[in-house]
Design a protein around this motif. Structure first.
Motif, PDB file in Angstrom:
ATOM      1  N   PRO A 177       0.798  -1.234   0.000  1.00 38.91           N
ATOM      2  CA  PRO A 177       0.000   0.000   0.000  1.00 38.91           C
ATOM      3  C   PRO A 177       0.826   1.277   0.000  1.00 38.91           C
ATOM      4  N   SER A 178       2.117   1.213  -0.257  1.00 38.66           N
ATOM      5  CA  SER A 178       3.006   2.367  -0.056  1.00 38.66           C
ATOM      6  C   SER A 178       2.903   3.461  -1.112  1.00 38.66           C
ATOM      7  N   VAL A 179       2.115   3.271  -2.155  1.00 38.26           N
ATOM      8  CA  VAL A 179       2.053   4.268  -3.234  1.00 38.26           C
ATOM      9  C   VAL A 179       1.328   5.547  -2.839  1.00 38.26           C
ATOM     10  N   GLY A 180       0.596   5.553  -1.736  1.00 35.39           N
ATOM     11  CA  GLY A 180      -0.130   6.755  -1.311  1.00 35.39           C
ATOM     12  C   GLY A 180      -1.590   6.697  -1.719  1.00 35.39           C
ATOM     13  N   GLN A 181      -2.387   7.469  -1.003  1.00 36.98           N
ATOM     14  CA  GLN A 181      -3.828   7.413  -1.174  1.00 36.98           C
ATOM     15  C   GLN A 181      -4.308   7.815  -2.565  1.00 36.98           C
ATOM     16  N   ALA A 182      -3.689   8.840  -3.155  1.00 39.51           N
ATOM     17  CA  ALA A 182      -4.124   9.286  -4.489  1.00 39.51           C
ATOM     18  C   ALA A 182      -3.949   8.159  -5.505  1.00 39.51           C
ATOM     19  N   ALA A 183      -2.822   7.455  -5.443  1.00 43.36           N
ATOM     20  CA  ALA A 183      -2.575   6.340  -6.374  1.00 43.36           C
ATOM     21  C   ALA A 183      -3.531   5.186  -6.107  1.00 43.36           C
ATOM     22  N   LEU A 184      -3.817   4.925  -4.823  1.00 43.55           N
ATOM     23  CA  LEU A 184      -4.776   3.862  -4.488  1.00 43.55           C
ATOM     24  C   LEU A 184      -6.158   4.196  -5.035  1.00 43.55           C
ATOM     25  N   ASP A 185      -6.554   5.460  -4.911  1.00 47.33           N
ATOM     26  CA  ASP A 185      -7.847   5.891  -5.453  1.00 47.33           C
ATOM     27  C   ASP A 185      -7.894   5.704  -6.974  1.00 47.33           C
ATOM     28  N   GLU A 186      -6.780   6.016  -7.657  1.00 45.15           N
ATOM     29  CA  GLU A 186      -6.708   5.844  -9.104  1.00 45.15           C
ATOM     30  C   GLU A 186      -6.832   4.367  -9.487  1.00 45.15           C
ATOM     31  N   ILE A 187      -6.235   3.508  -8.677  1.00 55.91           N
ATOM     32  CA  ILE A 187      -6.330   2.066  -8.944  1.00 55.91           C
ATOM     33  C   ILE A 187      -7.780   1.613  -8.855  1.00 55.91           C
ATOM     34  N   LEU A 188      -8.499   2.085  -7.859  1.00 54.58           N
ATOM     35  CA  LEU A 188      -9.909   1.701  -7.722  1.00 54.58           C
ATOM     36  C   LEU A 188     -10.731   2.188  -8.909  1.00 54.58           C
ATOM     37  N   VAL A 189     -10.407   3.362  -9.423  1.00 56.43           N
ATOM     38  CA  VAL A 189     -11.078   3.860 -10.629  1.00 56.43           C
ATOM     39  C   VAL A 189     -10.761   2.933 -11.800  1.00 56.43           C
ATOM     40  N   GLN A 190      -9.497   2.523 -11.926  1.00 55.30           N
ATOM     41  CA  GLN A 190      -9.112   1.607 -13.006  1.00 55.30           C
ATOM     42  C   GLN A 190      -9.838   0.270 -12.888  1.00 55.30           C
ATOM     43  N   VAL A 191      -9.968  -0.242 -11.659  1.00 53.12           N
ATOM     44  CA  VAL A 191     -10.692  -1.497 -11.449  1.00 53.12           C
ATOM     45  C   VAL A 191     -12.139  -1.338 -11.891  1.00 53.12           C
ATOM     46  N   GLU A 192     -12.776  -0.264 -11.455  1.00 50.13           N
ATOM     47  CA  GLU A 192     -14.185  -0.027 -11.825  1.00 50.13           C
ATOM     48  C   GLU A 192     -14.338   0.091 -13.338  1.00 50.13           C
ATOM     49  N   GLU A 193     -13.466   0.848 -13.966  1.00 48.54           N
ATOM     50  CA  GLU A 193     -13.550   1.033 -15.432  1.00 48.54           C
ATOM     51  C   GLU A 193     -13.321  -0.293 -16.163  1.00 48.54           C
ATOM     52  N   THR A 194     -12.379  -1.072 -15.696  1.00 42.58           N
ATOM     53  CA  THR A 194     -12.089  -2.363 -16.332  1.00 42.58           C
ATOM     54  C   THR A 194     -13.285  -3.304 -16.232  1.00 42.58           C
ATOM     55  N   VAL A 195     -13.828  -3.422 -15.033  1.00 41.53           N
ATOM     56  CA  VAL A 195     -14.972  -4.312 -14.820  1.00 41.53           C
ATOM     57  C   VAL A 195     -16.169  -3.839 -15.648  1.00 41.53           C
ATOM     58  N   THR A 196     -16.414  -2.552 -15.639  1.00 45.11           N
ATOM     59  CA  THR A 196     -17.551  -1.988 -16.376  1.00 45.11           C
ATOM     60  C   THR A 196     -17.390  -2.194 -17.880  1.00 45.11           C
ATOM     61  N   THR A 197     -16.174  -2.037 -18.379  1.00 42.48           N
ATOM     62  CA  THR A 197     -15.910  -2.207 -19.813  1.00 42.48           C
ATOM     63  C   THR A 197     -16.000  -3.676 -20.243  1.00 42.48           C
ATOM     64  N   LEU A 198     -15.432  -4.564 -19.418  1.00 40.96           N
ATOM     65  CA  LEU A 198     -15.416  -5.983 -19.790  1.00 40.96           C
ATOM     66  C   LEU A 198     -16.795  -6.638 -19.731  1.00 40.96           C
ATOM     67  N   PHE A 199     -17.599  -6.203 -18.768  1.00 40.26           N
ATOM     68  CA  PHE A 199     -18.865  -6.886 -18.550  1.00 40.26           C
ATOM     69  C   PHE A 199     -20.043  -5.920 -18.617  1.00 40.26           C
TER      70      PHE A 199
END
Length: 193
Positions: free
Chosen positions: A171-193
């Motif tokens: 988790p060392s990348v910092g909160q802003a990067a973690l938030d961006e990852i969650l956006v990427q996860v949401e976008e990936t899931v939404t796009t794939l399915f």
């Protein structure tokens, strides 16, 4: 679509849990049916014992294994969410694969080679690891992880891999990067399915 999410992290406070919540919310928002199997919360027994193998061979598969196999059989998509520990699956998830993806259920040997018994399903894997992504990429670990799980587990049993997301420095990348990852996860899931 029916989604099975197999989740393996012992802490409800982990970033993996945030990934799980984001994934489930994104799928439900699109109207998908989602079943989550939180292996630690279920206290899943991961050790494949000789009596398990004997029971499966005799057609008396243990109830806990049958339960998980039923969820897989009913799913259109199987998603694994877990951290990379010591360059592999946590023991809990490895044991799940050992016991649940058993011969005769997930694969068999046929006249022309391996019969992939889970053909027709799609697969998604989402991983985190503490090592920076650039290091894993440069030493071949990212490619190795994909071969081990994508090819060695999912594709071996007929599950078509649609995506494998690996996030490093967690988790060392910092909160802003973690938030961006969650956006990427949401976008990936939404796009794939």
């Amino acid at each position: 679509m029916k989604h099975l999410v197999v989740y393996a992290h012992p802490s409800a406070e982990s970033f993996n849990h945030a990934i799980l919540e984001t994934t489930v919310q994104a799928l439900k928002k699109k109207g998908h049916e989602v079943v989550v199997r939180d292996l630690y919360a279920l206290d899943f027994q991961p050790v494949l014992k000789p009596e398990d193998t004997a029971a499966i061979r005799s057609g008396n598969t243990p109830v806990d294994i049958l339960t998980e196999q039923k969820f897989i059989a009913e799913a259109d998509v199987v998603t694994f969410i877990y951290p990379i520990w010591w360059t592999g699956l946590p023991a809990m998830l490895k044991g799940y694969v050992d016991r649940v993806f058993s011969y005769g259920f997930a694969y068999a040997y046929g006249a022309t080679g391996i019969d992939k018994l889970l053909t027709g399903k799609k697969g998604l894997i989402i991983n985190t690891h503490g090592t920076p992504k650039e290091i894993y990429d440069s030493i071949g670990m990212t490619a190795g992880l994909k071969i081990t799980s994508d090819t060695g587990i999912f594709e071996f049993t007929g599950i078509e891999m649609v995506e494998h997301l690996l996030f490093g420095s967690i988790p060392s990348v910092g909160q802003a990067a973690l938030d961006e990852i969650l956006v990427q996860v949401e976008e990936t899931v939404t796009t794939l399915f």
